[in-house]
Write an enzyme that holds these catalytic residues in place. Sequence first.
Site, PDB file in Angstrom:
ATOM      1  N   PHE A 239       0.884  -1.182   0.000  1.00 41.95           N
ATOM      2  CA  PHE A 239       0.000   0.000   0.000  1.00 41.95           C
ATOM      3  C   PHE A 239       0.912   1.219   0.000  1.00 41.95           C
ATOM      4  O   PHE A 239       1.819   1.323   0.832  1.00 41.95           O
ATOM      5  CB  PHE A 239      -0.856   0.062   1.267  1.00 41.95           C
ATOM      6  CG  PHE A 239      -1.547   1.403   1.436  1.00 41.95           C
ATOM      7  CD1 PHE A 239      -2.852   1.590   1.005  1.00 41.95           C
ATOM      8  CD2 PHE A 239      -0.875   2.495   1.985  1.00 41.95           C
ATOM      9  CE1 PHE A 239      -3.468   2.833   1.127  1.00 41.95           C
ATOM     10  CE2 PHE A 239      -1.490   3.733   2.114  1.00 41.95           C
ATOM     11  CZ  PHE A 239      -2.787   3.899   1.679  1.00 41.95           C
ATOM     12  N   GLU A 240       0.659   2.138  -0.896  1.00 42.22           N
ATOM     13  CA  GLU A 240       1.344   3.435  -0.863  1.00 42.22           C
ATOM     14  C   GLU A 240       0.440   4.446  -1.538  1.00 42.22           C
ATOM     15  O   GLU A 240      -0.144   4.140  -2.576  1.00 42.22           O
ATOM     16  CB  GLU A 240       2.645   3.414  -1.702  1.00 42.22           C
ATOM     17  CG  GLU A 240       3.798   2.662  -1.115  1.00 42.22           C
ATOM     18  CD  GLU A 240       5.011   2.625  -2.063  1.00 42.22           C
ATOM     19  OE1 GLU A 240       4.838   2.673  -3.301  1.00 42.22           O
ATOM     20  OE2 GLU A 240       6.130   2.547  -1.556  1.00 42.22           O
ATOM     21  N   ILE A 241       0.343   5.627  -0.942  1.00 43.77           N
ATOM     22  CA  ILE A 241      -0.150   6.778  -1.695  1.00 43.77           C
ATOM     23  C   ILE A 241       1.021   7.745  -1.648  1.00 43.77           C
ATOM     24  O   ILE A 241       1.562   8.011  -0.562  1.00 43.77           O
ATOM     25  CB  ILE A 241      -1.406   7.402  -1.067  1.00 43.77           C
ATOM     26  CG1 ILE A 241      -2.548   6.377  -1.043  1.00 43.77           C
ATOM     27  CG2 ILE A 241      -1.839   8.650  -1.849  1.00 43.77           C
ATOM     28  CD1 ILE A 241      -3.819   6.872  -0.372  1.00 43.77           C
TER      29      ILE A 241
END
Length: 410
Positions: free
Chosen positions: A297-299
């Site tokens: 998960f990465e933003i």
Amino acid sequence: MAGSQRYLRYIVFALFALVLLYFIGSSSSVPTANWPGYQETTSPGEPSTPSDPSKPSAPAVSHDVSQTAPSTTPNDKKLPPATAPGERMNATFVTLARNSDVWEIAKSIRHVEDRFNRKFNYDWVFLNDDDFDDQFKKVTSALVSGKTKYGKIPKEHWSFPEWIDQDKAAKVREEMKEKKIIYGDSVSYRHMCRYESGFFFRHPLMLDYEWYWRVEPSIELYCDINYDTFKFMAEKKKKYSFTLSLYEYVETIPTLWDATKNFTKHFPQHVAKDNSMKFLSDDGGENYNHCHFWSNFEIGNLNWLRSDAYIDFFTSLDHAGGFFYERWGDAPVHSIAAGLMLQKDEIHFFNDIAYYHVPFTHCPTGEQYRLDHKCSCNPKDNFDWNGYSCTARFYEINGMEKPEGYEKEQ
Ligand SMILES: Nc1nc2c(ncn2[C@@H]2O[C@H](COP(=O)(O)OP(=O)(O)OP(=O)(O)O)[C@@H](O)[C@H]2O)c(=O)[nH]1
Ligand SMILES: [Mg+2]
């Protein structure tokens, strides 16, 4: 005689049935589509919720329930508009996947769309070292509410650089296989980690965007996200974010910290003053404590990854060879970069994004939040306050107060 009596009975019965039918027919002739004020607002198959909140809606139909006797009861709850109002950011989802991942990524997309993107309709870029097949494109484009784009990775971004000694790399894989290190003998996993570390943000399809949200196959989102997370990142001046953090397997990165120290020695100008070294090291930078943000998960901000600072970091690690001579993951690589080259307050922990990637769950701490956002995760599964998580450390180094109720989840 008995025969004519029977006929008479039939005639009387038929007459009675005709009279009965007449009454039923006249009592059911209630006007249907001709109520005053009624207007057709949706075409067949379209949702009946207003799709454009700026357009005036049809006048409300008021009719006496007892007269019209509807067979279903109307839902008096207000349904959310299909599209959240306001500007969109220059942002996209991005997924690296194989054609065989289609059904697992389909599940992830469904979660992301249901909990977030149906309200925002952001684009989705899919990247692959092979050509995507028609089934992959058909299934994914049907699920994504924004535009879908499919890119093939250039060979030079998914192969051994010329300075890598192939025999040495093969020997390492053999040894890691014997030691049963997860993905230790995989060549493709290494290409994947190197690609996610240094190239995905430079793919031509990604150059159109400033923000990305990385999604992997088989992930789950457990709470509604009712605001634009990309806009949040921009407004709060964040560059990188996470939902889960943990300690990396030491065997996969024995010399990653040495390579990092070599980089900071040669490029001291890239190290941020108010950095997160304390998240990464317990002795002022001498040794790595193996804490990292879980990068499935990465933003994040693509311009940061495309900056000289990040590119110099990646290039220097790539030449050190550890993607192939060890098994460096993109998670510690991104995390060390963010920890050293961003200001502390440019990294964000999304407590409100409830996320699962096997085997860990981030379930937001705070019951009221979970109820208000229709969360379906069990707070007992929350990994944050477990001893193997580094999230408590993130709170401490940033002087943040832990969310109310965290003790109960330890
Ligand atoms: N195109 C392509 N994508 C890959 C390849 N290997 C992995 N990926 C993708 O890269 C991402 C990370 O791979 P995963 O297999 O999920 O690795 P992981 O998350 O460390 O391990 P899992 O626990 O198996 O999920 C996923 O989005 C995969 O679909 C590959 O050889 N080719
Ligand atoms: Mg995965």
